[in-house]
Scaffold this motif. Structure first.
Motif, PDB file in Angstrom:
ATOM      1  N   ALA A 268       0.844  -1.196   0.000  1.00 21.61           N
ATOM      2  CA  ALA A 268       0.000   0.000   0.000  1.00 21.61           C
ATOM      3  C   ALA A 268       0.873   1.237   0.000  1.00 21.61           C
ATOM      4  N   CYS A 269       0.594   2.142  -0.937  1.00 20.69           N
ATOM      5  CA  CYS A 269       1.179   3.478  -0.914  1.00 20.69           C
ATOM      6  C   CYS A 269       0.224   4.373  -0.132  1.00 20.69           C
ATOM      7  N   LEU A 270       0.751   5.085   0.852  1.00 24.41           N
ATOM      8  CA  LEU A 270      -0.078   5.913   1.737  1.00 24.41           C
ATOM      9  C   LEU A 270       0.014   7.400   1.422  1.00 24.41           C
ATOM     10  N   ASP A 271       0.786   7.772   0.417  1.00 24.50           N
ATOM     11  CA  ASP A 271       1.019   9.186   0.139  1.00 24.50           C
ATOM     12  C   ASP A 271      -0.091   9.760  -0.739  1.00 24.50           C
ATOM     13  N   TYR A 272      -1.105  10.323  -0.103  1.00 20.40           N
ATOM     14  CA  TYR A 272      -2.232  10.980  -0.777  1.00 20.40           C
ATOM     15  C   TYR A 272      -2.274  12.433  -0.303  1.00 20.40           C
ATOM     16  N   PRO A 273      -1.539  13.341  -0.942  1.00 13.38           N
ATOM     17  CA  PRO A 273      -1.477  14.727  -0.446  1.00 13.38           C
ATOM     18  C   PRO A 273      -2.838  15.408  -0.336  1.00 13.38           C
ATOM     19  N   GLY A 274      -3.758  15.089  -1.239  1.00 14.39           N
ATOM     20  CA  GLY A 274      -5.067  15.735  -1.208  1.00 14.39           C
ATOM     21  C   GLY A 274      -6.016  15.165  -0.185  1.00 14.39           C
ATOM     22  N   THR A 275      -5.803  13.917   0.218  1.00 15.99           N
ATOM     23  CA  THR A 275      -6.664  13.245   1.200  1.00 15.99           C
ATOM     24  C   THR A 275      -5.774  12.442   2.150  1.00 15.99           C
ATOM     25  N   PRO A 276      -5.066  13.111   3.050  1.00 17.98           N
ATOM     26  CA  PRO A 276      -4.068  12.434   3.886  1.00 17.98           C
ATOM     27  C   PRO A 276      -4.651  11.283   4.694  1.00 17.98           C
ATOM     28  N   CYS A 277      -3.810  10.278   4.909  1.00 21.42           N
ATOM     29  CA  CYS A 277      -4.245   9.113   5.686  1.00 21.42           C
ATOM     30  C   CYS A 277      -3.048   8.513   6.406  1.00 21.42           C
ATOM     31  N   ILE A 278      -3.338   7.631   7.338  1.00 22.43           N
ATOM     32  CA  ILE A 278      -2.337   6.759   7.949  1.00 22.43           C
ATOM     33  C   ILE A 278      -2.860   5.326   7.821  1.00 22.43           C
ATOM     34  N   TYR A 279      -1.982   4.357   8.092  1.00 22.52           N
ATOM     35  CA  TYR A 279      -2.430   2.968   8.107  1.00 22.52           C
ATOM     36  C   TYR A 279      -2.199   2.406   9.502  1.00 22.52           C
ATOM     37  N   ARG A 280      -3.269   1.810  10.064  1.00 24.38           N
ATOM     38  CA  ARG A 280      -3.195   1.186  11.386  1.00 24.38           C
ATOM     39  C   ARG A 280      -3.008  -0.316  11.211  1.00 24.38           C
ATOM     40  N   TRP A 281      -1.770  -0.764  11.363  1.00 22.56           N
ATOM     41  CA  TRP A 281      -1.450  -2.183  11.154  1.00 22.56           C
ATOM     42  C   TRP A 281      -1.519  -2.938  12.479  1.00 22.56           C
ATOM     43  N   ARG A 282      -2.234  -4.065  12.458  1.00 20.00           N
ATOM     44  CA  ARG A 282      -2.424  -4.854  13.677  1.00 20.00           C
ATOM     45  C   ARG A 282      -1.940  -6.296  13.503  1.00 20.00           C
ATOM     46  N   GLY A 283      -1.005  -6.497  12.616  1.00 17.23           N
ATOM     47  CA  GLY A 283      -0.413  -7.820  12.447  1.00 17.23           C
ATOM     48  C   GLY A 283      -0.919  -8.595  11.254  1.00 17.23           C
ATOM     49  N   GLU A 284      -1.835  -8.011  10.466  1.00 18.77           N
ATOM     50  CA  GLU A 284      -2.426  -8.749   9.345  1.00 18.77           C
ATOM     51  C   GLU A 284      -1.424  -8.955   8.208  1.00 18.77           C
ATOM     52  N   ALA A 285      -1.494 -10.134   7.580  1.00 17.76           N
ATOM     53  CA  ALA A 285      -0.668 -10.435   6.415  1.00 17.76           C
ATOM     54  C   ALA A 285      -1.267  -9.858   5.150  1.00 17.76           C
ATOM     55  N   ARG A 286      -2.575  -9.644   5.155  1.00 12.38           N
ATOM     56  CA  ARG A 286      -3.262  -9.041   4.019  1.00 12.38           C
ATOM     57  C   ARG A 286      -3.757  -7.663   4.433  1.00 12.38           C
ATOM     58  N   LEU A 287      -3.269  -6.633   3.749  1.00 11.92           N
ATOM     59  CA  LEU A 287      -3.634  -5.263   4.109  1.00 11.92           C
ATOM     60  C   LEU A 287      -5.124  -5.030   3.884  1.00 11.92           C
ATOM     61  N   MET A 288      -5.732  -4.197   4.726  1.00  9.31           N
ATOM     62  CA  MET A 288      -7.185  -4.059   4.754  1.00  9.31           C
ATOM     63  C   MET A 288      -7.589  -2.594   4.617  1.00  9.31           C
ATOM     64  N   GLU A 289      -8.586  -2.345   3.755  1.00  7.37           N
ATOM     65  CA  GLU A 289      -9.077  -0.988   3.544  1.00  7.37           C
ATOM     66  C   GLU A 289      -9.533  -0.341   4.858  1.00  7.37           C
ATOM     67  N   GLU A 290     -10.156  -1.128   5.737  1.00  6.75           N
ATOM     68  CA  GLU A 290     -10.714  -0.550   6.952  1.00  6.75           C
ATOM     69  C   GLU A 290      -9.626  -0.076   7.932  1.00  6.75           C
ATOM     70  N   HIS A 291      -8.367  -0.442   7.662  1.00  6.03           N
ATOM     71  CA  HIS A 291      -7.285   0.030   8.517  1.00  6.03           C
ATOM     72  C   HIS A 291      -6.655   1.326   8.021  1.00  6.03           C
ATOM     73  N   LEU A 292      -7.123   1.833   6.870  1.00  3.92           N
ATOM     74  CA  LEU A 292      -6.757   3.163   6.440  1.00  3.92           C
ATOM     75  C   LEU A 292      -7.565   4.175   7.245  1.00  3.92           C
ATOM     76  N   GLN A 293      -6.899   5.177   7.788  1.00  4.79           N
ATOM     77  CA  GLN A 293      -7.564   6.173   8.614  1.00  4.79           C
ATOM     78  C   GLN A 293      -7.296   7.553   8.050  1.00  4.79           C
ATOM     79  N   ALA A 294      -8.349   8.262   7.671  1.00  5.37           N
ATOM     80  CA  ALA A 294      -8.181   9.639   7.182  1.00  5.37           C
ATOM     81  C   ALA A 294      -7.733  10.543   8.315  1.00  5.37           C
ATOM     82  N   VAL A 295      -6.911  11.549   7.969  1.00  4.02           N
ATOM     83  CA  VAL A 295      -6.450  12.510   8.988  1.00  4.02           C
ATOM     84  C   VAL A 295      -6.856  13.921   8.554  1.00  4.02           C
TER      85      VAL A 295
END
Length: 295
Positions: A268-295
């Motif tokens: 996952a690329c997290l660099d969205y200058p127009g809609t900033p976000c972070i990713y909250r990783w909790r140990g999953e091997a498959r990245l999940m949309e619901e772990h993207l958090q808008a800031v």
């Protein structure tokens, strides 16, 4: 396992840094993906000093980890001289414009500028935390192997800088790949304008899009995709796509457009200058949309 919250490119924006940290859950470890410096065009809040002081405090008190971005590497080279007495990164109008906000705070080759770029050298080019991989632009196993043969901890030394600036060796090119990602020259006569309005002939390629067939499918960091050719992307033997079964990777760098999303199950690329976000990783091997958090 301690959760990890990844924060991408801050670019001297103290407000965005504060919002990103506020979005992190209590007890999570922060992971910065590089590019702390150099404000973007049209940015409202600008302070390289405020961002760097906050980030360094978090890293040095072990509340955060961080990797080096291409803007940090560029700054290191900009503020150091080669054996010929010339800056390792030219002080051209374009490069001065890119570093404008950093120079406004710290000057050029001043003790402060050199002190901060010395600190940049303490940042590794990649990290692996509990099965999560962190890199600024591209996780390339061959490039990491090349760099690690000389620098096992992924941290550069002063002696490495001339060949990195010249991209004259396999080592130097491997370093550049990790912080800038793979690129390919467009067909003769073709080009596009980047976010600064500069005309570019080489385009960044998405190293996680296994099914990309055309220039428009594969290209990254292109504000107006209509400028790209509609033709098929030529075969590239040196472009290694990230394996589908490999551990998850989070990166920044590419100035993605639209709403933040997960394009590949393990990248996952997290660099969205127009809609900033972070990713909250909790140990999953498959990245999940619901772990993207808008800031």
């Amino acid at each position: 396992m301690q959760p990890i919250h990844a924060i991408p490119d801050i670019h001297a924006d103290p407000d965005r840094l504060a919002r990103s940290l506020d979005a992190a859950e209590p007890g999570a470890r922060i992971a910065f993906l590089g590019d702390f410096i150099d404000a973007l065009p049209g940015q409202a809040a600008v302070s390289d000093r405020a961002v760097l002081e906050r980030v360094r405090d978090l890293v040095e008190t072990d509340r955060a980890v961080a990797v080096m971005g291409n803007h940090e590497l560029n700054a290191i080279l900009f503020h150091r001289l080669g054996i010929d007495g010339a800056a390792l990164r030219r002080h051209s109008p374009r490069n001065r414009a890119q570093h404008r906000s950093f120079v406004a705070d710290f000057g050029i080759m001043t003790p402060q500028a050199l002190g901060w770029t010395d600190w940049f050298l303490t940042l590794p080019l990649w990290r692996e935390e509990d099965g999560l991989r962190l890199v600024h632009a591209c996780w390339s196993a061959p490039a990491i192997e090349t760099v690690a043969a000389r620098r096992p901890d992924g941290r550069l030394r002063e002696a490495d800088l001339p060949e990195i600036a010249a991209r004259s060796t396999r080592f130097g090119r491997a370093v550049q790949l990790l912080v800038t990602g793979p690129e390919q020259r467009l067909p003769e006569g073709m080009g596009f304008h980047d976010s600064h309005g500069s005309l570019r002939r080489r385009v960044r390629l998405a190293w996680w899009r296994h099914g990309a067939k055309s220039w428009r499918d594969a290209a990254l960091s292109v504000p107006d995709p209509e400028e790209l050719p509609r033709t098929a992307l030529p075969a590239r033997g040196d472009l290694t796509f990230y394996p589908k079964g490999a551990p998850p990777v989070l990166c920044g760098h590419y100035k993605m457009r639209g709403a933040p999303c997960i394009e590949a199950r393990n990248v996952a690329c997290l660099d969205y200058p127009g809609t900033p976000c972070i990713y909250r990783w909790r140990g999953e091997a498959r990245l999940m949309e619901e772990h993207l958090q808008a800031v």
